[in-house]
Write an enzyme that holds these catalytic residues in place. Structure first.
Site, PDB file in Angstrom:
ATOM      1  N   ASP A 147      19.440 -23.713   7.624  1.00  0.00           N
ATOM      2  CA  ASP A 147      19.643 -25.093   7.186  1.00  0.00           C
ATOM      3  C   ASP A 147      18.292 -25.748   6.928  1.00  0.00           C
ATOM      4  O   ASP A 147      17.358 -25.603   7.729  1.00  0.00           O
ATOM      5  CB  ASP A 147      20.380 -25.906   8.262  1.00  0.00           C
ATOM      6  CG  ASP A 147      21.804 -25.419   8.499  1.00  0.00           C
ATOM      7  OD1 ASP A 147      22.310 -24.670   7.644  1.00  0.00           O
ATOM      8  OD2 ASP A 147      22.386 -25.794   9.533  1.00  0.00           O
ATOM      9  N   PRO A 190      25.860  -9.555   9.167  1.00  0.00           N
ATOM     10  CA  PRO A 190      25.557 -10.990   9.287  1.00  0.00           C
ATOM     11  C   PRO A 190      24.497 -11.280  10.347  1.00  0.00           C
ATOM     12  O   PRO A 190      23.632 -12.132  10.151  1.00  0.00           O
ATOM     13  CB  PRO A 190      26.910 -11.605   9.664  1.00  0.00           C
ATOM     14  CG  PRO A 190      27.917 -10.660   9.099  1.00  0.00           C
ATOM     15  CD  PRO A 190      27.309  -9.296   9.273  1.00  0.00           C
ATOM     16  N   CYS A 381      39.075 -47.476  29.153  1.00  0.00           N
ATOM     17  CA  CYS A 381      38.335 -48.346  28.241  1.00  0.00           C
ATOM     18  C   CYS A 381      39.310 -49.130  27.354  1.00  0.00           C
ATOM     19  O   CYS A 381      39.983 -50.042  27.808  1.00  0.00           O
ATOM     20  CB  CYS A 381      37.340 -47.517  27.437  1.00  0.00           C
ATOM     21  SG  CYS A 381      36.068 -48.495  26.597  1.00  0.00           S
ATOM     22  N   HIS A 516      34.406 -44.993  31.621  1.00  0.00           N
ATOM     23  CA  HIS A 516      34.806 -43.641  31.206  1.00  0.00           C
ATOM     24  C   HIS A 516      34.599 -42.657  32.363  1.00  0.00           C
ATOM     25  O   HIS A 516      33.566 -41.993  32.443  1.00  0.00           O
ATOM     26  CB  HIS A 516      33.992 -43.204  29.991  1.00  0.00           C
ATOM     27  CG  HIS A 516      34.373 -43.902  28.732  1.00  0.00           C
ATOM     28  ND1 HIS A 516      35.336 -43.413  27.873  1.00  0.00           N
ATOM     29  CD2 HIS A 516      33.945 -45.075  28.203  1.00  0.00           C
ATOM     30  CE1 HIS A 516      35.471 -44.253  26.856  1.00  0.00           C
ATOM     31  NE2 HIS A 516      34.637 -45.270  27.032  1.00  0.00           N
ATOM     32  N   GLU A 518      35.836 -39.793  32.802  1.00  0.00           N
ATOM     33  CA  GLU A 518      35.781 -38.397  32.363  1.00  0.00           C
ATOM     34  C   GLU A 518      34.355 -37.896  32.205  1.00  0.00           C
ATOM     35  O   GLU A 518      34.094 -36.688  32.285  1.00  0.00           O
ATOM     36  CB  GLU A 518      36.560 -38.219  31.055  1.00  0.00           C
ATOM     37  CG  GLU A 518      35.912 -38.811  29.812  1.00  0.00           C
ATOM     38  CD  GLU A 518      36.271 -40.261  29.558  1.00  0.00           C
ATOM     39  OE1 GLU A 518      36.117 -40.725  28.411  1.00  0.00           O
ATOM     40  OE2 GLU A 518      36.701 -40.938  30.519  1.00  0.00           O
TER      41      GLU A 518
END
Length: 544
Positions: A147, A190, A381, A516, A518
């Protein structure tokens, strides 16, 4: 003396560099070494905070208020080391810093170029704020080798490899070895081309992690080692597994950690203690039962938008020795008549965070279903805000209750935080202006009311620290009206101004939180709210 391990990826994206980095960190920890993981992202955004969830997935928020890549969540969950703002850098941030320095005259009139100024800034992002006694820094390079946008990062780590030498640097390349059914064999070409691409920028990988769906035969490993100029022992089969928490075990069986220690001339010693990894993998594979939890969201076409949320439910399942089967539900379907019947049969309903009006009415209907049908509920939230609006409309006699996020309203139950205090610094925000940097971000305390379900769930502690990411708050001025109809404000900011937790006393398990949870849950230390929520779902399913 810190040793640096750089993890790159090739052939295709989404091979799992983040999981591989986190798993290596866990293995090194199991051998007694200290680790810190970092992510360098080649995109031009300053941070992912204003990126669409459909483009980037979730934004992982750190204790110090940084909006970072979701891979930092993997790092925390696997190693338990809390990430910091300095652990995630983007091209946008690097260029912003360099341009700001140029404007200040820090470069004394020099021509500012990619080399050396951008690469020096990248090297600084890799090495700064590391403890002197840190054993390993694992640096993941986002994107794919080849890239254009990755080139400055690859050049910077190439320079670091040259400056620090092989005794302090190692390059690990994650690649793909696909199986072609028509040919009946794995294809190594590859991987060969990907390594050649890496070598073209001056980097020789020391280890190859080869993603595959079956073990790579010895003759193919020998072939890869030959063509890619690495030791055969350093060609690691990165097999597909049934749970990501098996990855450290799988990599250890393939000798990954031993090869890293060998590269740095460190004693290998005995076997690392991976007992706890085996225990949680066993629970995930052979649970005592199954509970079904509906996540009513608006970004469900890209599940990475809720990565930490899904993992936290897995952790709650581990704590209760059950499998959590997630039913992903688009909140917009509940804006149609009688569609809430879609939730019949689930053992818990979770309404996660989000932004904007789209799907909000559907989330409110999901909240109402959970409240009226006594289904365990967790609102996070935006989900908590919708729970409060639902109570205001359907219990408190305020049918016009809404959020100013959706436009002007007669009863602003939820409103923009135009000002709030953190420490001694008063910050002001307005609805106009740039979106970046306009949220309540990072770790803030919440005081829990004695006798509440929230306090009981947290083990009786009076104050907790949780991570926030939101612009809007529940309006404290409606507290009395809402508590009069049963919605208890069971957690507040220490000054009593900002509602943090709401719950119903007459419901089996109904909790909404403004933060949050989590983001702080880990497989070996499940967040109390998720353990409690899944336990309630187990009771709902009549498993206990």
């Amino acid at each position: 003396m810190t040793r640096f391990v750089f993890i790159t990826g090739g052939v295709v994206s989404s091979l799992g560099k983040g999981i591989a980095s986190a798993a290596l960190g866990a293995l090194l920890q199991a051998r007694g070494y200290s680790v810190r993981l970092r992510k360098l992202d080649p995109y031009l955004n300053v941070d992912p905070g204003t990126m669409s969830p459909y483009q980037h997935g979730e934004v992982f928020v750190t204790d110090d208020g940084a909006e970072t890549d979701l891979d930092l969540g993997h790092y925390e969950r696997f190693t338990g080391v809390h990430a910091r703002k300095s652990d995630n850098a983007t091209t946008g941030r690097i260029y912003s810093d360099v341009i700001a320095r140029e404007r200040r005259g820090d470069y004394l009139g020099a021509t500012v170029q990619v080399i050396p100024h951008i690469t020096d800034a990248i090297k600084d992002a890799v090495t700064r704020d590391l403890n002197q006694d840190l054993d390993f820094a694992l640096i993941e390079i986002g994107g794919t080798v080849g890239d254009i946008e990755s080139l400055p990062f690859l050049e910077a780590i190439r320079q670091l490899g040259n400056e620090l030498g092989p005794s302090r640097t190692m390059f690990v390349h994650l690649t793909l070895v696909p199986y072609i059914p028509s040919a009946g064999e794995l294809k190594t070409k590859p991987t060969q081309h990907s390594v050649k691409e890496l070598q073209n920028v001056g980097i020789q990988p020391n280890m190859l992690l080869c993603r595959c769906d079956r073990l790579i035969p010895e003759n193919e490993r020998r072939k890869i080692a030959n063509f890619c100029n690495v030791r055969q022992e350093a060609v690691v089969s990165a097999l597909d597994v049934d749970t990501i928490y098996s990855v450290p075990i799988r990599y250890h069986e393939e000798g990954m950690d031993r090869e890293v220690l060998r590269h740095f001339n460190l004693p290998i010693g005995g076997e690392p203690d991976l007992t706890r990894w085996r225990e949680i993998a066993d629970v995930v594979r052979a649970p005592d039962g199954v509970v079904k939890i509906a996540i009513v969201g608006k970004y469900i076409t890209l599940l990475d938008s809720y990565k930490s949320l899904a993992e936290a439910l897995v952790h709650g399942g581990i704590a209760n020795r059950v499998k959590v089967e997630i039913d992903w539900v688009d909140s917009q379907i509940f804006e149609q008549a009688d569609s809430v019947q879609r939730l019949e049969g689930v053992h818990g309903i979770l309404v996660p965070g989000g932004f904007g009006e789209r799907g909000a009415e559907g989330k409110i209907e999901a909240v109402r279903f959970a409240r009226e049908h006594k289904v365990p509920f967790l609102g996070i939230c935006f989900g908590m805000q919708m729970a409060v609006i639902e109570a205001a409309r359907n219990l408190a006699g305020l049918p016009d209750a809404s959020s100013t996020e959706f436009g002007p309203c007669e009863v602003p139950i939820v409103g923009l935080m135009t000002e709030w205090a953190r420490g001694n610094d008063l910050e002001r925000r307005s609805a106009s202006g740039d979106l970046g940097g306009t949220m309540r971000l990072g770790s803030y305390p919440a005081a829990l009311i004695e006798g509440s379900l929230a306090r009981e769930t947290y083990g009786g502690v009076p104050v907790v620290q949780e991570r926030h990411r939101h612009r809007y708050e529940v309006n404290i001025h409606y507290r009395e009206q809402l508590e009069a109809v049963g919605l208890r404000f069971s957690g507040l900011s220490p000054d009593g101004v900002l509602p943090e937790i709401v719950e119903y006393a007459d419901h089996p398990w109904f909790v909404g939180v403004q933060y949050h949870p989590e983001l702080k849950s880990k497989p070996f230390d499940p967040h109390p709210l998720f353990s409690g929520f899944v336990a309630a779902a187990v009771r709902q399913a009549r498993l206990v």
